[in-house]
Design a protein around this motif. Sequence first.
Motif, mmCIF file in Angstrom:
data_model
loop_
_atom_site.group_PDB
_atom_site.id
_atom_site.type_symbol
_atom_site.label_atom_id
_atom_site.label_comp_id
_atom_site.label_asym_id
_atom_site.label_seq_id
_atom_site.Cartn_x
_atom_site.Cartn_y
_atom_site.Cartn_z
ATOM 1 N N GLN A 62 0.758 -1.389 -0.020
ATOM 2 C CA GLN A 62 0.184 -0.323 -0.550
ATOM 3 C C GLN A 62 0.489 1.330 0.074
ATOM 4 O O GLN A 62 1.922 1.209 0.847
ATOM 5 N N SER A 113 5.329 6.964 1.051
ATOM 6 C CA SER A 113 5.403 5.453 2.537
ATOM 7 C C SER A 113 4.966 4.065 1.684
ATOM 8 O O SER A 113 3.773 4.422 0.885
ATOM 9 N N ASP A 114 5.441 3.278 2.354
ATOM 10 C CA ASP A 114 5.522 1.801 2.356
ATOM 11 C C ASP A 114 5.322 0.666 3.127
ATOM 12 O O ASP A 114 5.204 1.719 4.637
ATOM 13 N N ASN A 115 4.756 0.865 3.271
ATOM 14 C CA ASN A 115 4.047 -0.983 4.689
ATOM 15 C C ASN A 115 4.754 -2.040 4.564
ATOM 16 O O ASN A 115 4.512 -3.347 4.542
ATOM 17 N N LYS A 160 7.648 -2.500 8.815
ATOM 18 C CA LYS A 160 6.619 -1.670 9.124
ATOM 19 C C LYS A 160 6.397 -0.914 8.405
ATOM 20 O O LYS A 160 5.005 -0.801 7.248
ATOM 21 N N GLY A 161 7.396 -0.167 7.812
ATOM 22 C CA GLY A 161 7.045 0.128 6.221
ATOM 23 C C GLY A 161 8.545 1.564 6.715
ATOM 24 O O GLY A 161 8.282 1.852 7.284
#
Length: 666
Positions: A577, A594-596, A650-651
Amino acid sequence: MQKLNADKMFRKPSPSVDDWKGLEYAPYEDLVELNEAGLLILENDIIVYGNPSFFRVMERPQEEVIGQSIFHFTAEEDLAELQRQFAELLSGEISLLTNNFRVKLDGDKVKFFSLHAKVKSEKGGVYTLYAASGNSTARVLAKRELVRTKSKFEAMYRNMLDGIFIYNYVTEKTEDCNDAAVRVLNYDTKEEVLEKNRFDYIPQFSHHFPGSDLHEITRMHGVMVVEGKSFFTRGVFNIKGGGQILANVNVVPTFDKVGEAYVIFHDTTDTVTQRRALKASEKRYRDIFENSHEAISLFDVETGKIIDCNENALQLYGVKSKAQLENLPRGNFHENFFKNHKDAKKYIKSKIKEAKEKGRAFATFEAVKLTGEEFVYEGVFVLNKNEKSKLEMLTFARDIQDRLNAEKEKNKLIGELVEAKKEIDQQNKELQKYIESNLQLENFAYFASHDLRTPLRSIISFTQLLKKSMQDKMGKIDEEYMQFIVDAGVNMQRLIEDLLSFSRINTEALKFEKITTIDLLLEIEKELSVLRESKSATICYCNMPSLIFADRTKIKQLFQNLITNGLKFIEKGKQPQLKISGEETERYWQFSISDNGIGIDEEYKDKIFLMFKRLHNSTEYEGTGIGLAMCKKIIEQHDGQIWFESEVSKGTTFYFTIRKYMDDEI
Ligand code: ADP
């Protein structure tokens, strides 16, 4: 003896000697004999008779005089004149001789002799003269003195440098003045001066006598003159053509007429101005002396005693007052002042000698204040003779301890700086080497990747062809080997492509243009659709600027790399995401992706942007380790920065900025 009748005598011309001779009683005999005046009878110039007064005047006995020429007794300087007058008398040109001539007496003495002579008779060319004589010395001298005094006064009056008026304070008239008065008052002729009265000469008010009504004072002077009083005053006079002079004035009544006085005035303008200038210059020097930053002192060279000094000098010597200096225990100032007492006198002597020879001498030595504080003295010595021809030494000095300390400090700093510079130079050299080798490497990377592309493509294509044609003839192992070759070739191809893109960033010129951000991102999304869909990833955009100004190809590469990484580095099976956001600051556009995903450990904060740096092997997550290095380069070209924040498992959020350009810059 025949008696002469007085009447007859008076009516008749004066009797001759012959008339008198043989007379029993001469009526004038007593008159002649007893007369105070010297009476004599001359035949031509020969004295034939003289009464007692005559011999008294001549200061000689009768025998020495009778029978002598009158010229015999005449002083050299008067002889010619007397002889001339005699000749005139005898020739009848004049009827009476009146002369004052000098009679020679004993020694060098002379006396004035007055002679009045008349011709009375002539006998065969011999003239008889009757003459009266007298001692006229006192009269002549008095007369001469009078003439001399008068001419002395005249000369003084005419030629004096002081101006003189003869002024009448009653009639208010200038009766006379000398040439100096005309000159001092700047007039051309005496007449011009005489036309004026004292109220014309004297201004009513003058800045030289602030607050005084000078006309009122002048009127008072008139009263004094009328009362017969002399006085002295200081005054101002208007001069012709404007301007004023200052004068000392003496007023002395003449006593000839009431109110008449001699006014004698002396122009003191220059003296007063000079005195004022001198005072001003003295004050100037005093001001410099008192207010100078230097410590100034004056010494008597002979005794070594201090004569004068300013406030700074007191501080320099560590005393509170001049009196304290004068009363120094040893009497000799310098002995207390030099740190090295023994050499002090010798040193000072050598400096005095130097100052005598060169006009001044510079001195630096270690000194001690009276307070005991040590310092370094620096000064200039100048010699001077005072008005009594005594040799004095003027010293201008200062405490240079602080300066020396500061210099030491400065030199130390300079030393450190020199060292630092050496180090920097060394680092620069290394950097230069590094840049050069880096450039060579980049060049190599570009040419190598570019030139490797074609043969590699051939290897891959021919391997695939070979695989096809050998399909039935190869065992399972052979097939696996063949596949390794193809995979390695493809990996190598990717690496070469990435290398080529990386080296192109530097070699290709930047082409700035307006970019519609969302179009660019959708284009990227489309190109990455296979990867995205394979992972069922979602990408959302937030607060995107509509337009940015940048190099489109490079910015596309940048977003592409970051989005690919966000899709790529995620645990298997997890749905990526991604959130792409924009933010506007004063000078920059800031973006974040941002990524997860799996996250990045803090320790790789900087290393991750280095070339070929990979945190995982290619079997786990494929890649070349060139992407982020390329991103950093692109960002630098857009005046921005790149960094990330992450939490393992977490990302990760990658941030970057690119410079905003104003409309007038585009
Ligand atoms: P590549 O992707 O070809 O490996 P990159 O220079 O793009 O090379 O990335 C360098 C390394 O940084 C990657 O190998 C990976 O270990 C790590 N990395 C990059 N992006 C991410 C991300 N979004 N999440 C976790 N790790 C990442």
